[in-house]
Design a protein around this motif. Structure first.
Motif, PDB file in Angstrom:
ATOM      1  N   HIS A 159       2.543  -0.996  -4.694  1.00 24.24           N
ATOM      2  CA  HIS A 159       3.083   0.227  -3.642  1.00 24.24           C
ATOM      3  C   HIS A 159       2.503  -0.167  -2.356  1.00 24.24           C
ATOM      4  N   LEU A 160       3.132   0.275  -1.414  1.00 18.91           N
ATOM      5  CA  LEU A 160       2.798   0.176  -0.077  1.00 18.91           C
ATOM      6  C   LEU A 160       1.443   0.728   0.502  1.00 18.91           C
ATOM      7  N   THR A 161       0.554  -0.051   1.133  1.00 22.20           N
ATOM      8  CA  THR A 161      -0.826   0.835   1.496  1.00 22.20           C
ATOM      9  C   THR A 161      -0.948   0.825   2.892  1.00 22.20           C
ATOM     10  N   ALA A 162      -0.090  -0.074   3.547  1.00 18.02           N
ATOM     11  CA  ALA A 162      -0.098  -0.022   5.198  1.00 18.02           C
ATOM     12  C   ALA A 162       1.232  -0.705   5.536  1.00 18.02           C
ATOM     13  N   ARG A 163       1.707  -0.230   6.678  1.00 17.67           N
ATOM     14  CA  ARG A 163       3.205  -0.638   7.471  1.00 17.67           C
ATOM     15  C   ARG A 163       2.812  -1.484   8.821  1.00 17.67           C
ATOM     16  N   PHE A 164       3.632  -1.968   9.230  1.00 13.48           N
ATOM     17  CA  PHE A 164       3.857  -2.648  10.390  1.00 13.48           C
ATOM     18  C   PHE A 164       3.533  -1.710  11.736  1.00 13.48           C
ATOM     19  N   ASP A 165       2.550  -2.062  12.550  1.00 11.21           N
ATOM     20  CA  ASP A 165       1.898  -1.276  13.769  1.00 11.21           C
ATOM     21  C   ASP A 165       1.235  -0.270  13.490  1.00 11.21           C
TER      22      ASP A 165
END
Length: 300
Positions: A179-185
């Protein structure tokens, strides 16, 4: 003259000389008998002189004084003598002809035997040649069949490899069960600057995979990024995988889409097990990985 006929002809000539000698002796005896017979006939007729030729077949006597019956008897004796000589000569000629015929038959049988032997040898040679040709043909057919089978196997192998390569994915996500915990920028107190990639959180030890085929250009511990692997792809884009617990590749290795490069870990600056994934076009500054992944056919 054939060599086989000479002994028979020599025996026949010897037999003919013996028969001629016997006939001569028989004629001398008969001549004496004839003279005696003539003298007796003349004495019976009252004659005092009888003239007889010294040759059995010579001219008749000039004056015999024989009666007609005596002359007939004398003529009959001469005819018998001549017929006897003719029969003896005929017997010799018949014997010679029989001998020649026997020799000719023997020679013919010998020639026939030689021809039969030659025919048998010719037949055996023909059979041996046919057998040798058949063996050679079978060997050639077996060799051709083996070559064809090897060619078919190589072609099938090439087709299978091509199919496998065609079926192989061109791009994959860097891990599974995440699962994604942080995205770009994204901003946050955990980073010195805004976030430069995507964080795929997953259980410790989950495999981390190269998203596309390429060459490993880095596999080392990189400060806050922990254990980091970088892969350069065909278009020059570099993808980066950080915070891993282990390395499964070395610099210079060639990898395909989905090849394992490491495992989820917590090395470097991190608060939980995940892989920090970055996309760097031309190896330069990172860009947002999400639209890049979607453009290549996967949706994180």
């Amino acid at each position: 003259m054939p060599e086989a006929e000479r002994p028979a002809l020599r025996r026949l000539a010897t037999a003919r000389r013996v028969a001629k000698h016997r006939l001569s002796r028989r004629n001398i005896g008969r001549r004496g008998q004839l003279i005696g017979l003539t003298a007796a006939l003349a004495a019976a007729a009252g004659t005092t002189a009888v003239g007889v030729s010294s040759s059995a077949t010579g001219p008749a006597p000039t004056s015999t004084g024989l009666s007609p019956s005596q002359a007939d008897a004398l003529t009959a004796a001469r005819i018998d003598r001549r017929d006897l000589g003719s029969r003896d000569s005929s017997r010799i000629d018949l014997s010679l002809a029989a001998t020649r015929k026997a020799a000719a038959d023997k020679a013919a049988k010998q020639r026939a035997a030689r021809l039969a032997t030659n025919a048998t040898l010719t037949e055996r040679r023909a059979l041996a040649l046919a057998s040798a040709k058949a063996v050679a043909a079978r060997k050639a057919a077996a060799k051709a069949k083996a070559l064809a089978a090897a060619k078919a196997a190589a072609l099938a192998k090439a087709k299978a490899a091509a199919a496998k390569a065609k079926a192989a994915p061109k791009i994959v996500l860097p891990t599974t069960g995440y699962h994604l915990t942080a995205r770009f920028d994204q901003a946050g107190g955990r980073w010195a600057h805004n976030h430069t990639g995507l964080d795929f959180a997953a259980p410790m030890g989950t495999p981390v995979r190269s998203v596309m085929a390429g060459e490993v250009i880095q596999a080392d511990y990189e400060g806050a990024y922990g254990r980091q692997v970088k892969v350069r792809h065909a278009d020059g884009t570099v993808t980066s995988y950080s915070h891993m617990s282990e390395f499964d590749v070395s610099v210079g290795d060639s990898v395909s889409a989905g090849s394992k490069v490491g495992a989820i870990g917590m090395t470097g600056n991190t608060t939980g097990p995940h892989v920090h994934f970055e996309v760097l076009p031309g190896g330069g500054s990172p860009i947002d990985p999400e639209p890049w992944l979607r453009e290549h056919g996967v949706n994180p």
